[in-house]
Write an enzyme that holds these catalytic residues in place. Sequence first.
Site, PDB file in Angstrom:
ATOM      1  N   GLY A 194     -15.877  15.459 -25.192  1.00 42.31           N
ATOM      2  CA  GLY A 194     -15.499  14.325 -24.484  1.00 42.31           C
ATOM      3  C   GLY A 194     -14.693  13.229 -24.827  1.00 42.31           C
ATOM      4  O   GLY A 194     -13.643  13.414 -25.589  1.00 42.31           O
ATOM      5  N   GLU A 200     -14.847  16.845 -30.538  1.00 41.51           N
ATOM      6  CA  GLU A 200     -13.565  17.155 -29.483  1.00 41.51           C
ATOM      7  C   GLU A 200     -13.230  16.128 -28.782  1.00 41.51           C
ATOM      8  O   GLU A 200     -13.959  16.093 -27.762  1.00 41.51           O
ATOM      9  CB  GLU A 200     -13.770  18.724 -29.324  1.00 41.51           C
ATOM     10  CG  GLU A 200     -14.026  19.478 -30.323  1.00 41.51           C
ATOM     11  CD  GLU A 200     -12.793  20.026 -31.074  1.00 41.51           C
ATOM     12  OE1 GLU A 200     -11.868  19.704 -30.859  1.00 41.51           O
ATOM     13  OE2 GLU A 200     -13.094  19.860 -32.249  1.00 41.51           O
ATOM     14  N   CYS A 211      -8.089  18.415 -22.272  1.00 44.31           N
ATOM     15  CA  CYS A 211      -7.604  17.474 -23.455  1.00 44.31           C
ATOM     16  C   CYS A 211      -6.332  17.888 -24.273  1.00 44.31           C
ATOM     17  O   CYS A 211      -5.622  16.923 -24.559  1.00 44.31           O
ATOM     18  CB  CYS A 211      -8.746  17.622 -24.317  1.00 44.31           C
ATOM     19  SG  CYS A 211      -9.050  19.143 -25.030  1.00 44.31           S
TER      20      CYS A 211
HETATM   21  P1  NAD Z   1     -17.416  11.400 -21.332  1.00 42.75           P
HETATM   22  O1  NAD Z   1     -17.106  11.031 -22.824  1.00 42.75           O
HETATM   23  O2  NAD Z   1     -17.484  10.166 -20.510  1.00 42.75           O
HETATM   24  O3  NAD Z   1     -18.519  12.465 -21.223  1.00 42.75           O
HETATM   25  C1  NAD Z   1     -18.561  13.609 -22.064  1.00 42.75           C
HETATM   26  C2  NAD Z   1     -20.109  13.848 -21.917  1.00 42.75           C
HETATM   27  O4  NAD Z   1     -20.799  12.843 -22.709  1.00 42.75           O
HETATM   28  C3  NAD Z   1     -20.886  13.950 -20.657  1.00 42.75           C
HETATM   29  O5  NAD Z   1     -21.644  15.238 -20.696  1.00 42.75           O
HETATM   30  C4  NAD Z   1     -21.548  12.707 -20.477  1.00 42.75           C
HETATM   31  O6  NAD Z   1     -22.601  12.607 -19.488  1.00 42.75           O
HETATM   32  C5  NAD Z   1     -21.866  12.496 -22.065  1.00 42.75           C
HETATM   33  N1  NAD Z   1     -22.039  11.107 -22.377  1.00 42.75           N
HETATM   34  C6  NAD Z   1     -21.783   9.999 -21.790  1.00 42.75           C
HETATM   35  N2  NAD Z   1     -22.051   8.938 -22.535  1.00 42.75           N
HETATM   36  C7  NAD Z   1     -22.862   9.213 -23.512  1.00 42.75           C
HETATM   37  C8  NAD Z   1     -23.607   8.551 -24.457  1.00 42.75           C
HETATM   38  N3  NAD Z   1     -23.748   7.191 -24.720  1.00 42.75           N
HETATM   39  N4  NAD Z   1     -24.373   9.554 -25.175  1.00 42.75           N
HETATM   40  C9  NAD Z   1     -24.223  10.687 -25.244  1.00 42.75           C
HETATM   41  N5  NAD Z   1     -23.707  11.298 -24.435  1.00 42.75           N
HETATM   42  C10 NAD Z   1     -22.933  10.942 -23.415  1.00 42.75           C
HETATM   43  O7  NAD Z   1     -15.821  12.320 -21.202  1.00 42.75           O
HETATM   44  P2  NAD Z   1     -15.485  13.018 -19.563  1.00 42.75           P
HETATM   45  O8  NAD Z   1     -14.697  11.953 -18.992  1.00 42.75           O
HETATM   46  O9  NAD Z   1     -16.636  13.601 -19.133  1.00 42.75           O
HETATM   47  O10 NAD Z   1     -14.480  13.978 -20.150  1.00 42.75           O
HETATM   48  C11 NAD Z   1     -13.281  14.124 -20.562  1.00 42.75           C
HETATM   49  C12 NAD Z   1     -12.939  13.630 -21.707  1.00 42.75           C
HETATM   50  O11 NAD Z   1     -13.293  14.569 -22.562  1.00 42.75           O
HETATM   51  C13 NAD Z   1     -11.398  13.431 -21.920  1.00 42.75           C
HETATM   52  O12 NAD Z   1     -10.973  12.470 -22.741  1.00 42.75           O
HETATM   53  C14 NAD Z   1     -10.820  14.783 -22.622  1.00 42.75           C
HETATM   54  O13 NAD Z   1      -9.651  14.606 -23.403  1.00 42.75           O
HETATM   55  C15 NAD Z   1     -12.127  14.900 -23.462  1.00 42.75           C
HETATM   56  N6  NAD Z   1     -12.072  16.569 -23.522  1.00 42.75           N
HETATM   57  C16 NAD Z   1     -11.807  16.954 -25.103  1.00 42.75           C
HETATM   58  C17 NAD Z   1     -11.675  18.349 -25.148  1.00 42.75           C
HETATM   59  C18 NAD Z   1     -11.329  18.600 -26.755  1.00 42.75           C
HETATM   60  O14 NAD Z   1     -11.578  19.840 -26.968  1.00 42.75           O
HETATM   61  N7  NAD Z   1     -10.774  17.904 -27.656  1.00 42.75           N
HETATM   62  C19 NAD Z   1     -12.061  19.201 -24.192  1.00 42.75           C
HETATM   63  C20 NAD Z   1     -12.196  18.637 -23.180  1.00 42.75           C
HETATM   64  C21 NAD Z   1     -12.354  17.327 -22.856  1.00 42.75           C
END
Ligand code: NAD
Length: 485
Positions: free
Chosen positions: A230, A250, A284
Site C-alpha cells: 500500500g 511493499e 506501484c
Molecule cells: P493505502 O495505504 O491507503 O491502503 C492499502 C491498504 O491498507 C488497504 O487495504 C487499506 O484498507 C489498508 N489500510 C489503510 N489504513 C490502514 C491502517 N491504519 N492500518 C492497516 N491497514 C490500513 O494504499 P492505496 O491507496 O489503497 O494503494 C495504493 C498505494 O499502494 C500506492 O502508493 C502504491 O504505490 C502502493 N502499492 C505498492 C505496491 C508494491 O508492490 N510496492 C503494489 C501496489 C500498490
Amino acid sequence: MKDFLSRPPGNFIGGAWECDAADWMPVINPATGEVLAQVPNSPRKTAQRAISAAADAQPAWDAAGAWRRAEMCRKLADAIDASSEHLAYILCVDQGKPLAQAAGEIGKAADGFRLAADLGKYMTGETIPTETRGRLVVTHRRPRGVYAVITPWNFPVNIPVEYLAPAIATGNAVVWVPAPSTSLIAVEFMAVLAEAGLPDGVVNLVLGEGAVVGDEIVSNPGTAAIGFTGSAATGRRIAERGAGKPLLLELGGNGPLIVRADADIEKAAEAAAVGAFANAGQICAATGRVLADRRIAEALAERVREKAEAHVLGNPLHQGVTMGPLNNQGVLEKTRAHVEDAIRAGARCLTGGKSRPDLGSELFFEPTVLSGITPDMDIARYETFGPVVPILSLEDDEALMSVAKDTDYGLSMGIFSHDVGKAMSMAVQLRAGIVNINERSNFWELHVPFGGGSRTQSGVGRIGGRHTLEAMTEIATVTVPVEGF
Ligand code: NAD
C-alpha cells in the site's frame, strides 16, 4: 444479492462464511457508479476471531508437511484456472480494468500458486561445521505462525497471491484484510480457494476499513508477522503499530524513466506509454516521470502523445477498450490535482488532462502527456498513480542522474540508452529495488526479487519467488552431540 455473485458477500473465518454484520459498506462499479453489493464493515472483534481461527489451524497446517502443502497449492491453481472467466468478470466490474487484462491477472494468480508449490518443497537448511568436535549443528526453516496480510485495490488478486501462496506453501496461516473498494473480488477469490479444499482457518478473510480491522491484525499480539502492500504513509503507521514483528512492506514509487540522448526514441516512447498507462497508471512500479535529455525530449514527447491518443478509454467490459476508469475517488482527486497544479505552474498538456464523466462515471481520466515539467512540481516529486506521463527536459547525463536521485522513493526505475555499459553504471548508482535497462520500468516476473531500496519510502524486504518464502519462514538452529562430527 446480484445474480452474478456466487454467494452473499461476507467474512470467511475458520472455514465458515459470516454474513450477519451489524454495519455494511457499499461496493461500487467504478465504470458506472452502480452499487454492486453491500459488504460487512467489520469491527475489531471480527478480526480478533479470525486471528484465533488462524492460530488454531496453523500447527496442523505446518505438520502437514511441504509435499501436502505443495499439492494443495497446485489444487488451488487449478481451481483458479477453472473459475477464471467468472473471477475476471468480477475483477473487471469491481476494480475497473479491461476484461482481457483482468483475465491476465487471474492467470498470473494461478501461476503464483504453482510457483509457490515448486519452491515450497526446497526450503532447505544447512549443516554447519563447528570448532568443537562431536557436534552436529543443523538449521531448518519453519513458518512464522499467523500472518497479517493487508492488500490494496490496484491488483486485488495478484498482490494477495504474492503473500497467500508463499504463506500456504510454507505452513503459515493468514488473516487477510483486502482494500474495501475491491471487497467483492476478494470474496469471490476466497470462495474459490475454500471450495478447492483449503483446510479451515488456513486463510481467513476479514472485510472492513484498514484503520479498524487492518490495524487490529497488525497490532494484535496473536499475529506473528506482517505482509503489507500500500502507500508509504500507511506503511509507516503499520511499522509503528506492528513494532517488533517481521515486516514485508511493499510501498509506493515515483519511478523515473531516464532517456539518454542516444536512446532508441520509439522504444523509449513505447516503454514510457506502457509504463505509465498500464492499469490506468495504478501500478506501484509505473513510470511516474520521464527524464529526457533535452536533445530528444520533444521528439519523445510527440511519440508518447501518439501512443496516449491510441488508447480507447471506456467501459472495461466492452471489447476494444484498452483503459478503464480509475478505481476510486481518492486516486481521481490526486491525479487531477497533480495535473492541474503542473499546468498552472507552466507545464504544457499535449493530450488528455481531464476526467470524462460522459463515459459513465467521473472516474474515467484521459491518458495524459505533459511536457515542460520541472523537478519542483508535485507531479514530479510525488507518486500520482494515474494515467499521466510527465516529461522533464534536462541538460545532460549529470542532470538526468541528479533529478533521478532526488526522490524519497526507490522502487523501480528505467534507463534507455544504446550505451549499455553507461546505462549499467547509472543503474548501480540508483537506490531502486529494480532498474530495467531498455525495458519499461514495470517489467517484473513473479520469481524476480522486488521491493524498495533502503533509505527510501518504498518499502522493506523483498517479495518474488523464493524471497517471499524465505521472508515468511525463520531459520532455526538445532545442535546435537554426535560422535564423528
Ligand atoms: P493505502 O495505504 O491507503 O491502503 C492499502 C491498504 O491498507 C488497504 O487495504 C487499506 O484498507 C489498508 N489500510 C489503510 N489504513 C490502514 C491502517 N491504519 N492500518 C492497516 N491497514 C490500513 O494504499 P492505496 O491507496 O489503497 O494503494 C495504493 C498505494 O499502494 C500506492 O502508493 C502504491 O504505490 C502502493 N502499492 C505498492 C505496491 C508494491 O508492490 N510496492 C503494489 C501496489 C500498490
